[in-house]
Design an enzyme around this catalytic site. Structure first.
Site, short mmCIF file in Angstrom:
data_model
loop_
_atom_site.label_atom_id
_atom_site.label_comp_id
_atom_site.label_asym_id
_atom_site.label_seq_id
_atom_site.Cartn_x
_atom_site.Cartn_y
_atom_site.Cartn_z
CG HIS A 69 -0.37 0.12 2.52
ND1 HIS A 69 0.23 -0.96 3.15
CD2 HIS A 69 -0.24 1.17 3.36
CE1 HIS A 69 0.69 -0.59 4.33
NE2 HIS A 69 0.43 0.71 4.48
CG HIS A 89 0.51 5.53 4.45
ND1 HIS A 89 -0.56 5.83 5.25
CD2 HIS A 89 0.80 4.23 4.68
CE1 HIS A 89 -0.90 4.75 5.95
NE2 HIS A 89 -0.08 3.76 5.60
CE1 TYR A 140 -0.87 5.89 11.28
CE2 TYR A 140 -0.98 6.72 9.03
CZ TYR A 140 -1.30 5.76 9.98
OH TYR A 140 -2.02 4.65 9.60
CD GLN A 161 1.63 3.32 9.00
OE1 GLN A 161 1.27 2.21 8.64
NE2 GLN A 161 1.36 3.79 10.21
#
Length: 118
Positions: free
Chosen positions: A48, A50, A111, A115
């Site tokens: 994924h 971000h 944040y 990850q």
């Protein structure tokens, strides 16, 4: 807070976006810039992505995500031809988007950086 402007408006529109490849297959590598928005922070995970984006409010977030997915799919398939046969559609149709609201830019950057540890 940093403001941007174009001919008609002054704005500060930042979004946290997360999207995944089809079947969450681990096929991702670092991405590239697009026109009409700025990538403030990016963390590419195996399954994924971000993104922290600054987007001109005249360009919808949906259109922006669609551009990112389309361009990255095209570029990844050109660089890695095996993706064409392994994953006919690279990205899922869904994505997560959140406005920055009451969260500081530093908090979202932290944040996204965190990850890497997950």
């Amino acid at each position: 807070m940093k403001y941007k402007s174009n001919r008609n408006i002054v704005f500060s529109c930042s979004y946290h976006v997360v999207f995944c490849p089809k079947y969450r297959r681990p096929v991702l590598v670092d991405g590239a810039d697009e026109l009409g928005f700025e990538i403030i922070e990016m963390e590419v995970m195996p399954d994924h992505v971000h993104l922290l984006l600054s987007v001109d409010p005249q360009l919808s977030i949906h259109r922006t995500v669609k551009r990112i997915k389309g361009r990255s799919s095209h570029d990844l398939r050109a660089e890695f031809p095996w993706l064409k046969s392994r994953i006919p559609t690279l990205w899922t149709n869904s994505y997560f988007v959140s406005t920055m609201g009451g969260v500081s830019l530093a908090q979202v950057r932290k944040y996204i950086e965190d990850q890497k540890e997950v």
